[in-house]
Design a protein around this motif. Structure first.
Motif, mmCIF file in Angstrom:
data_model
loop_
_atom_site.group_PDB
_atom_site.id
_atom_site.type_symbol
_atom_site.label_atom_id
_atom_site.label_comp_id
_atom_site.label_asym_id
_atom_site.label_seq_id
_atom_site.Cartn_x
_atom_site.Cartn_y
_atom_site.Cartn_z
ATOM 1 N N VAL A 236 0.833 -1.193 -0.073
ATOM 2 C CA VAL A 236 0.122 -0.003 0.064
ATOM 3 C C VAL A 236 0.698 1.222 0.045
ATOM 4 O O VAL A 236 1.947 1.247 0.589
ATOM 5 N N HIS A 237 0.407 2.256 -0.573
ATOM 6 C CA HIS A 237 1.156 3.336 -0.596
ATOM 7 C C HIS A 237 0.920 4.424 0.601
ATOM 8 O O HIS A 237 1.869 4.747 1.220
ATOM 9 N N ASP A 238 -0.214 4.445 1.288
ATOM 10 C CA ASP A 238 -0.594 5.397 1.970
ATOM 11 C C ASP A 238 -0.602 4.656 3.337
ATOM 12 O O ASP A 238 -1.148 3.560 3.750
ATOM 13 N N PRO A 239 0.327 5.225 4.340
ATOM 14 C CA PRO A 239 0.735 4.741 5.747
ATOM 15 C C PRO A 239 -0.844 4.556 6.534
ATOM 16 O O PRO A 239 -0.998 3.513 7.306
ATOM 17 N N ALA A 240 -1.673 5.346 6.323
ATOM 18 C CA ALA A 240 -3.136 5.309 6.921
ATOM 19 C C ALA A 240 -3.686 3.851 6.658
ATOM 20 O O ALA A 240 -4.301 3.131 7.648
ATOM 21 N N THR A 241 -3.920 3.275 5.424
ATOM 22 C CA THR A 241 -4.076 2.006 5.231
ATOM 23 C C THR A 241 -3.594 0.906 5.654
ATOM 24 O O THR A 241 -4.116 -0.028 6.218
ATOM 25 N N ALA A 242 -2.339 1.045 5.725
ATOM 26 C CA ALA A 242 -1.666 -0.074 6.309
ATOM 27 C C ALA A 242 -1.695 -0.083 7.740
ATOM 28 O O ALA A 242 -1.903 -0.968 8.279
ATOM 29 N N GLU A 243 -1.753 1.289 8.474
ATOM 30 C CA GLU A 243 -2.084 1.289 9.866
ATOM 31 C C GLU A 243 -3.506 0.641 10.230
ATOM 32 O O GLU A 243 -3.634 0.047 11.160
ATOM 33 N N MET A 244 -4.305 1.040 9.429
ATOM 34 C CA MET A 244 -5.717 0.470 9.654
ATOM 35 C C MET A 244 -5.732 -1.076 9.423
ATOM 36 O O MET A 244 -6.415 -1.582 10.267
#
Ligand code: ADP
Ligand code: MG
Length: 291
Positions: free
Chosen positions: A215-223
């Motif tokens: 994933v590019h966005d850290p927020a999605t990986a974090e979620m």
């Protein structure tokens, strides 16, 4: 002769790992140590699958469908991009919603089904459909949602906002009730974060199975991983672009790298057609679909 060590996550890793088949269990691929990567909805009732474009989400779903198609399981699709992805499996789907308004109808129909199943269980004094006598037990349902953001994002119009709010509420309710009632969710998307609205963290809490492709966005990986396995977040972000199908998944509190088996669109379509004759007909779901 020394046997060549094969990388289980490579393109040609050799024989399939052993996997004991049982209802609602699917062999998805291999983990980094060469073991079977399985999804077992009886153990983990709902799943979240994320990844940037072309990282393997659709393949993951196709592999899952190919494994479930021969089983006595109803498969239901929600694909608001006009049904282009999940439409491939339509001969084996008990319902397919191809737009958000169809998705609202379908999710509400599933809630009606859930209410009916709850009543059946209560009458029989059972805490889940699995405690019902076999002849009374309703068929398990796996609801596949491709590109979840399409359900939530709105163009700002009042109708669109109302529709996405209704989808969000219904999906969360289904996740909360479904596990005991044999109604399972698989939610896939490129992004899964706060932009989807305030209900998204509550939904994530219900989706205990996690699969995070690159994933590019850290927020999605974090979620996807942060609450279960904080160390895994950067691992998922560092999956090379050259490795579609590789993902990080969490198992019993720790994370693993794993790779899904490749299921081509042609073999997915063929598998859906081969098993079309066992597609359960659920009258309550007939709304919002062609069937
Ligand atoms: N497990 C896999 N092994 C090998 N190639 C894969 C695998 N998963 C996906 N791919 C390749 O990557 C491409 C994109 O995968 P896809 O599932 O369509 O991505 P997404 O749905 O995330 O956009 C596929 O067409 C396929 O060629
Ligand atoms: Mg896709």
């Amino acid at each position: 002769m020394i046997a060549t060590a094969r990388d289980p996550l490579s393109d040609s890793p050799g024989a399939l790992p052993a996997h004991r088949s049982r209802l609602l269990a699917a062999l998805i691929g291999r983990t980094g140590d060469g073991a079977a990567w399985t999804v077992d909805f009886r153990r983990i009732p709902h799943w979240l699958v994320v990844g940037a474009t072309r990282t393997g989400k659709s393949n993951w779903m196709a592999t899952l469908v190919a494994q479930l198609a021969p089983q006595r399981v109803a498969l239901v699709g929600i694909d608001c991009k006009g049904g282009m992805e999940l439409g491939l499996f339509s001969p084996r789907l008990s319902a397919l919603a191809a737009s958000r308004s169809e998705a609202v109808q379908l999710l509400n129909a599933l809630l009606t089904e859930a209410a009916y199943r709850m009543m059946e269980c209560r009458t029989a004094g059972a805490r889940s459909i699995w405690e019902l006598r076999e002849e009374l037990r309703p068929v398990p349902i796996v609801v596949l949602v491709d590109e979840i953001a399409e359900l939530y994002l709105s163009d700002g119009s009042k109708e669109a906002r109302a529709e996405s709010a209704e989808c969000a509420t219904a999906l969360l309710r289904l996740a909360q009730l479904g596990a005991a009632l044999g109604i399972h969710l698989v939610v896939a998307g490129q992004r899964f974060g706060s932009e989807l609205g305030p209900g998204v963290t509550a939904l994530r809490a219900q989706l205990g199975g996690r699969v995070c492709h690159r994933v590019h966005d850290p927020a999605t990986a974090e979620m996807a991983l942060g609450d279960l396995s904080p160390d895994a977040v950067s691992v998922a972000q560092n999956i090379p672009e050259t490795e579609p199908g590789v993902a990080v998944t969490t198992v019993d509190g720790h994370w693993l790298r794993a790779r899904s088996l490749l299921t081509t669109p042609e073999s997915a379509r063929a598998c859906a057609e081969d098993n079309a004759h066992i597609t359960p007909r659920l009258t309550v779901l007939a709304v919002g679909s062609e069937q």
